[in-house]
Scaffold this active site. Structure first.
Site, PDB file in Angstrom:
ATOM      1  CG  ASP A 225      38.851  33.826  40.300  1.00  0.00           C
ATOM      2  OD1 ASP A 225      38.529  32.765  39.744  1.00  0.00           O
ATOM      3  OD2 ASP A 225      39.993  34.340  40.188  1.00  0.00           O
TER       4      ASP A 225
ATOM      5  CG  ASP B  90      41.448  31.229  41.201  1.00  0.00           C
ATOM      6  OD1 ASP B  90      40.596  31.732  41.965  1.00  0.00           O
ATOM      7  OD2 ASP B  90      41.649  31.647  40.039  1.00  0.00           O
TER       8      ASP B  90
ATOM      9  CG  HIS C 229      43.382  35.565  39.149  1.00  0.00           C
ATOM     10  ND1 HIS C 229      43.066  34.223  39.182  1.00  0.00           N
ATOM     11  CD2 HIS C 229      44.731  35.650  39.091  1.00  0.00           C
ATOM     12  CE1 HIS C 229      44.200  33.507  39.127  1.00  0.00           C
ATOM     13  NE2 HIS C 229      45.222  34.345  39.075  1.00  0.00           N
TER      14      HIS C 229
ATOM     15  CG  HIS D 101      40.150  37.537  34.106  1.00  0.00           C
ATOM     16  ND1 HIS D 101      40.335  38.376  35.184  1.00  0.00           N
ATOM     17  CD2 HIS D 101      40.507  36.295  34.529  1.00  0.00           C
ATOM     18  CE1 HIS D 101      40.778  37.671  36.216  1.00  0.00           C
ATOM     19  NE2 HIS D 101      40.884  36.405  35.850  1.00  0.00           N
TER      20      HIS D 101
HETATM   21 ZN   LIG Z   1      41.176  33.265  39.005  1.00  0.00          ZN
END
Ligand SMILES: [Zn+2]
Length: 312
Positions: free
Chosen positions: A162, A246, A164, A125
């Site tokens: 992931d 996740d 996200h 990120h």
């Molecule tokens: Zn994540």
């Protein structure tokens, strides 16, 4: 050839506030799982500290200096609502970048078949000049640039499963025609980016949004129908993986319904792509995964397949 496991105790010194999901216990759970007899054949290596210059492959010096200056001598400092630093955070982040770089070197030198980096904080990120979402530096994008610029590779794929969106990696590699970045992620979900129309300056970014509630069949179909054909066309010489777990059904931060079997499956398919054009060379780094039991089981499933395929 063997599978290398890179990690370092310094990654436990990045201590987050009480109740924060990205906590040192995550790495302890991962390392406990990887201490089982099934993982005895892993080639265990200490993650080196990245040189400062490594960070400059993707971030400006002003940003690196800003992060360094933000590290408190004691206590914790919030860089945003999610991202905190303590005295140990600098070395922890540099071990993460160092692990990925050393793993790229080892895999490209033919010392090991593939590698997994068990480090934290995560990296996908962090944008060019913005820490975000528990991340300080763009570990996997820096590793891609190392493979391209230091080792002279022509094509590197960076795959992010992931839950996200890998907004940081996308930002860092947006104009990098030699890299193909692919992210599958839940949408809508933080950070909100990762729309299918975000395709990079050179059509080198592919986003695969997944609806909340997506389970194994639709997840596998999305990768099988959209991602793997494009990857085979791209013919990467090295495959890097942002391995976030996740998307697991038990994860508290998102709403996909994946299981350990799905992570084993995607690892095997990624190894197939790597075997087709990259001599099987895969370097995977830990990103998210916040239910300790699901994380440990998912990493175990991922690394087990890496070991099988690396040894083949
Ligand atoms: Zn994540």
């Amino acid at each position: 050839m063997a599978t290398a496991l890179y990690t370092h105790e310094d990654c436990l010194l990045h201590v987050t506030p009480l109740g924060h999901p990205e906590r040192a216990e995550r790495l302890e759970a991962v390392m406990r799982a990887l201490s089982a007899p099934a993982f005895a054949a892993l080639e265990r290596r200490e993650a080196p500290l990245a040189e400062r210059g490594e960070l400059l492959r993707c971030h400006p010096e002003s940003y690196v200096a800003e992060i360094e200056a933000s590290i408190p001598a004691r206590g914790s400092r919030a860089l945003d609502a999610d991202t905190h630093v303590v005295a140990g955070s600098w070395d922890a982040a540099l071990r993460g970048v160092g692990a990925a770089g050393a793993a790229v070197d080892a895999v490209l030198a033919g010392e090991v078949g593939n590698a997994f980096c068990a480090t934290r904080p995560p990296g996908h990120h962090a944008e060019t000049e913005t820490p975000m979402g528990f991340c300080l530096f763009g570990t996997i994008a820096i590793a891609a640039r190392r493979a391209l610029d230091l080792h002279g590779l022509a094509r590197v794929a960076v795959l992010d499963f992931d839950v996200h969106h890998g907004n940081g990696t996308q930002d860092l590699l947006w104009r990098e025609a030699r890299a193909l970045f692919v992210s599958s992620h839940q949408m809508p979900l933080w950070p909100g980016t990762g729309d299918v129309h975000e395709t990079g300056a050179h059509d080198n970014v592919m986003n695969v949004p997944l609806a909340p509630g997506t389970a194994s069949p639709a997840f596998r179909r999305a990768w099988e129908e959209r991602v793997f054909p494009a990857l085979i066309d791209f013919a990467p010489e090295l495959v890097l993986v942002s391995a976030g777990f996740d998307g697991h059904a038990d994860d508290p931060l998102a709403n996909l319904r994946l299981t350990e079997d799905d992570f084993a499956w995607i690892t095997g398919r990624i190894c197939d792509v790597a075997e087709a054009s990259a001599g099987g060379r895969v370097v995977s780094t830990l990103e998210g995964g916040y239910d300790l039991g699901a994380l440990a089981a998912s990493v175990a499933a991922h690394v087990e397949v890496l070991m099988e395929r690396g040894a083949a």
